[in-house]
Scaffold this motif. Sequence first.
Motif, short mmCIF file in Angstrom:
data_model
loop_
_atom_site.label_atom_id
_atom_site.label_comp_id
_atom_site.label_asym_id
_atom_site.label_seq_id
_atom_site.Cartn_x
_atom_site.Cartn_y
_atom_site.Cartn_z
N ALA A 175 0.83 -1.21 0.00
CA ALA A 175 0.00 0.00 0.00
C ALA A 175 0.86 1.26 0.00
O ALA A 175 0.57 2.22 -0.73
CB ALA A 175 -0.93 0.01 1.22
N SER A 176 1.92 1.26 0.80
CA SER A 176 2.78 2.44 0.86
C SER A 176 3.60 2.60 -0.42
O SER A 176 3.91 3.72 -0.83
CB SER A 176 3.71 2.38 2.08
OG SER A 176 4.59 1.28 2.02
N VAL A 177 3.94 1.48 -1.06
CA VAL A 177 4.66 1.54 -2.34
C VAL A 177 3.76 2.14 -3.41
O VAL A 177 4.20 3.01 -4.18
CB VAL A 177 5.13 0.13 -2.77
CG1 VAL A 177 5.69 0.16 -4.19
CG2 VAL A 177 6.20 -0.40 -1.82
N ILE A 178 2.51 1.70 -3.45
CA ILE A 178 1.56 2.22 -4.44
C ILE A 178 1.31 3.70 -4.21
O ILE A 178 1.27 4.51 -5.16
CB ILE A 178 0.24 1.43 -4.38
CG1 ILE A 178 0.47 -0.01 -4.85
CG2 ILE A 178 -0.84 2.11 -5.25
CD1 ILE A 178 -0.73 -0.92 -4.66
N PHE A 179 1.13 4.10 -2.95
CA PHE A 179 0.92 5.51 -2.62
C PHE A 179 2.11 6.36 -3.06
O PHE A 179 1.94 7.42 -3.67
CB PHE A 179 0.68 5.69 -1.12
CG PHE A 179 0.62 7.13 -0.69
CD1 PHE A 179 -0.55 7.86 -0.85
CD2 PHE A 179 1.73 7.76 -0.14
CE1 PHE A 179 -0.61 9.20 -0.47
CE2 PHE A 179 1.68 9.09 0.23
CZ PHE A 179 0.50 9.82 0.07
N SER A 180 3.31 5.89 -2.76
CA SER A 180 4.52 6.63 -3.11
C SER A 180 4.69 6.73 -4.62
O SER A 180 5.11 7.77 -5.15
CB SER A 180 5.76 5.96 -2.49
OG SER A 180 5.68 5.95 -1.08
N PHE A 219 7.32 8.16 3.20
CA PHE A 219 5.96 7.69 3.40
C PHE A 219 5.82 6.17 3.49
O PHE A 219 4.74 5.66 3.81
CB PHE A 219 5.06 8.20 2.27
CG PHE A 219 4.90 9.69 2.24
CD1 PHE A 219 4.08 10.33 3.15
CD2 PHE A 219 5.60 10.45 1.31
CE1 PHE A 219 3.94 11.71 3.12
CE2 PHE A 219 5.46 11.83 1.27
CZ PHE A 219 4.64 12.46 2.20
N GLY A 220 6.90 5.45 3.19
CA GLY A 220 6.84 4.00 3.19
C GLY A 220 6.68 3.41 4.59
O GLY A 220 7.34 3.86 5.53
N ASN A 221 5.79 2.45 4.71
CA ASN A 221 5.61 1.74 5.97
C ASN A 221 6.33 0.40 5.90
O ASN A 221 6.16 -0.36 4.94
CB ASN A 221 4.12 1.50 6.24
CG ASN A 221 3.36 2.79 6.46
OD1 ASN A 221 3.85 3.70 7.15
ND2 ASN A 221 2.18 2.90 5.86
N SER A 222 7.14 0.12 6.90
CA SER A 222 7.91 -1.12 6.92
C SER A 222 6.99 -2.33 7.06
O SER A 222 5.92 -2.26 7.68
CB SER A 222 8.91 -1.10 8.08
OG SER A 222 9.56 -2.33 8.18
#
Length: 231
Positions: free
Chosen positions: A106-111, A226-229
């Motif tokens: 999700a964080s990759v797509i958002f970024s 913005f990436g979440n681990s």
Amino acid sequence: MFKVNQNYSYMDETVVSKLVSRIFSWMFMALLVTAGTAYAVMTSPSLTSIVMSSYIVIIVLEFAVVMGLSFLINKVSATTAKGLFFLYAVLNGFTFSIFVMFFTPASVIFSLALTTIIFGVMAAYGYFTKEDLTKFGPMLYAGIIILIITSVVNIFLHLSMLYWIISYMGVIIFTALIGFDVNRIKYMVIEMANGDEQALEKASIFGALQLYLDFINLFIYILRIFGNSRD
């Protein structure tokens, strides 16, 4: 490296936009190659293992290919330039796959979405503005050097505050570089449009490489913020 002289005569805007579109096409094809390669590695445990065990070697090869393409662009054929460009895109896909694995989808797509929006806005500004953005070149190149030095230093210091400073600095610098590079590429196209087709094709690849690097680096720094681990 191609130099740009902005003392050009009038040219049909349709011709310019067509040639610039060619450069963006090469860039987007390279991004698709990188994304496809990264996906193939991430979905294959055996490929992931190979890439992880050869990570340093791949990074060295990446550096060698991009440096070779940058400095030999005027000496190699257009076909060779294209081959090196897409080889770099594949190698970058290998290393990129490992980096992206640390973050949630999700964080990759958002970024990625945010990177695409910023890239589109800055590319449009760089193309349509009447301002000469080349005057900002020395400042931007100095910023890149500072960014590289501080990044290397923080590899050893592991300072959290410096990590965030580097990340935000990277976003600012590469956001500005997108507008700068598109502006410079437009004038390069205007200057070379009536010249040798082979030289124009190589210039297109070189321009696509610059925009590709801008996009990839902007995405990396946005993902750092913005990436979440996955942990």
